[in-house]
Write a protein that holds these residues in place. Structure first.
Motif, PDB file in Angstrom:
ATOM      1  N   ALA A 186      -8.025   1.222   6.417  1.00 40.12           N
ATOM      2  CA  ALA A 186      -7.510   0.310   5.390  1.00 40.12           C
ATOM      3  C   ALA A 186      -6.794   1.094   4.285  1.00 40.12           C
ATOM      4  N   SER A 187      -7.319   2.253   3.941  1.00 40.03           N
ATOM      5  CA  SER A 187      -6.695   3.090   2.914  1.00 40.03           C
ATOM      6  C   SER A 187      -5.336   3.602   3.371  1.00 40.03           C
ATOM      7  N   ILE A 188      -5.240   4.005   4.616  1.00 41.93           N
ATOM      8  CA  ILE A 188      -3.964   4.455   5.176  1.00 41.93           C
ATOM      9  C   ILE A 188      -2.939   3.331   5.125  1.00 41.93           C
ATOM     10  N   ILE A 189      -3.354   2.150   5.555  1.00 43.79           N
ATOM     11  CA  ILE A 189      -2.445   1.002   5.562  1.00 43.79           C
ATOM     12  C   ILE A 189      -1.996   0.656   4.149  1.00 43.79           C
ATOM     13  N   GLU A 190      -2.904   0.704   3.189  1.00 43.49           N
ATOM     14  CA  GLU A 190      -2.537   0.405   1.802  1.00 43.49           C
ATOM     15  C   GLU A 190      -1.594   1.455   1.226  1.00 43.49           C
ATOM     16  N   LEU A 191      -1.795   2.731   1.558  1.00 38.12           N
ATOM     17  CA  LEU A 191      -0.868   3.774   1.093  1.00 38.12           C
ATOM     18  C   LEU A 191       0.536   3.540   1.637  1.00 38.12           C
ATOM     19  N   ILE A 192       0.628   3.205   2.921  1.00 38.17           N
ATOM     20  CA  ILE A 192       1.933   2.927   3.521  1.00 38.17           C
ATOM     21  C   ILE A 192       2.579   1.727   2.832  1.00 38.17           C
ATOM     22  N   HIS A 193       1.784   0.717   2.555  1.00 37.25           N
ATOM     23  CA  HIS A 193       2.312  -0.466   1.879  1.00 37.25           C
ATOM     24  C   HIS A 193       2.807  -0.127   0.467  1.00 37.25           C
ATOM     25  N   MET A 194       2.011   0.655  -0.283  1.00 44.31           N
ATOM     26  CA  MET A 194       2.435   1.067  -1.636  1.00 44.31           C
ATOM     27  C   MET A 194       3.747   1.833  -1.594  1.00 44.31           C
ATOM     28  N   ALA A 195       3.853   2.752  -0.641  1.00 48.10           N
ATOM     29  CA  ALA A 195       5.079   3.549  -0.513  1.00 48.10           C
ATOM     30  C   ALA A 195       6.275   2.649  -0.229  1.00 48.10           C
ATOM     31  N   SER A 196       6.077   1.686   0.658  1.00 51.86           N
ATOM     32  CA  SER A 196       7.196   0.791   0.999  1.00 51.86           C
ATOM     33  C   SER A 196       7.603  -0.055  -0.205  1.00 51.86           C
ATOM     34  N   LEU A 197       6.645  -0.457  -1.035  1.00 53.93           N
ATOM     35  CA  LEU A 197       6.977  -1.229  -2.241  1.00 53.93           C
ATOM     36  C   LEU A 197       7.750  -0.392  -3.258  1.00 53.93           C
ATOM     37  N   LEU A 198       7.382   0.879  -3.396  1.00 52.55           N
ATOM     38  CA  LEU A 198       8.131   1.762  -4.303  1.00 52.55           C
ATOM     39  C   LEU A 198       9.582   1.864  -3.854  1.00 52.55           C
ATOM     40  N   HIS A 199       9.789   2.069  -2.561  1.00 54.47           N
ATOM     41  CA  HIS A 199      11.154   2.157  -2.031  1.00 54.47           C
ATOM     42  C   HIS A 199      11.883   0.823  -2.161  1.00 54.47           C
ATOM     43  N   ASP A 200      11.170  -0.270  -1.892  1.00 56.00           N
ATOM     44  CA  ASP A 200      11.769  -1.600  -1.987  1.00 56.00           C
ATOM     45  C   ASP A 200      12.234  -1.904  -3.406  1.00 56.00           C
ATOM     46  N   ASP A 201      11.439  -1.513  -4.396  1.00 55.35           N
ATOM     47  CA  ASP A 201      11.832  -1.744  -5.794  1.00 55.35           C
ATOM     48  C   ASP A 201      13.116  -0.999  -6.142  1.00 55.35           C
ATOM     49  N   VAL A 202      13.294   0.193  -5.581  1.00 56.57           N
ATOM     50  CA  VAL A 202      14.536   0.944  -5.815  1.00 56.57           C
ATOM     51  C   VAL A 202      15.710   0.206  -5.177  1.00 56.57           C
TER      52      VAL A 202
END
Length: 119
Positions: free
Chosen positions: A62-78
């Motif tokens: 679950a932690s791995i999946i959440e890290l990937i999701h956080m990373a994708s949101l950072l990129h998406d915001d850019v």
């Protein structure tokens, strides 16, 4: 213990796991930026929990999946030029797009390195 308490303990364990991985990178600047990222509802973590239970492997996955999701949101915001994320200034709006992309890349790298050695 009721389901709400169990769910809360699981999500706290996921947050602690992620925080530990970020701290293990040994860069205070990254930790400070990471602490500014809104953590959201952790729906993906709860989905993993509902399927796999709350053991240590489930917390790691679950932690791995959440890290990937956080990373994708950072990129998406850019990409979207977002100025807020969940009601607070986005990382790209407050610190800059280059920083947001690099933090996202670091989170991706950490998540995928954990996934490669997942046992």
């Amino acid at each position: 213990m009721n389901n709400l308490q169990t769910d809360s303990l699981f999500l706290n364990s996921v947050d602690e796991c992620i925080r530990g991985w970020v701290l293990s990178l040994g860069y205070d600047g990254l930790t400070a930026i990471f602490n500014c990222i809104p953590h959201g509802k952790r729906l993906r973590a709860m989905l993993v929990y509902s399927i796999a239970g709350g053991n240590d492997d489930c917390i790691k996955l679950a932690s791995i999946i959440e890290l990937i999701h956080m990373a994708s949101l950072l990129h998406d915001d850019v990409i979207d030029d977002s100025i807020t994320r969940r009601g607070v200034p986005s990382i790209n709006a407050s610190i800059g797009s280059k920083v947001a992309i690099m933090v996202g890349d670091i989170l991706y790298a950490k998540a995928f390195s954990k996934l490669v050695y997942f046992d």
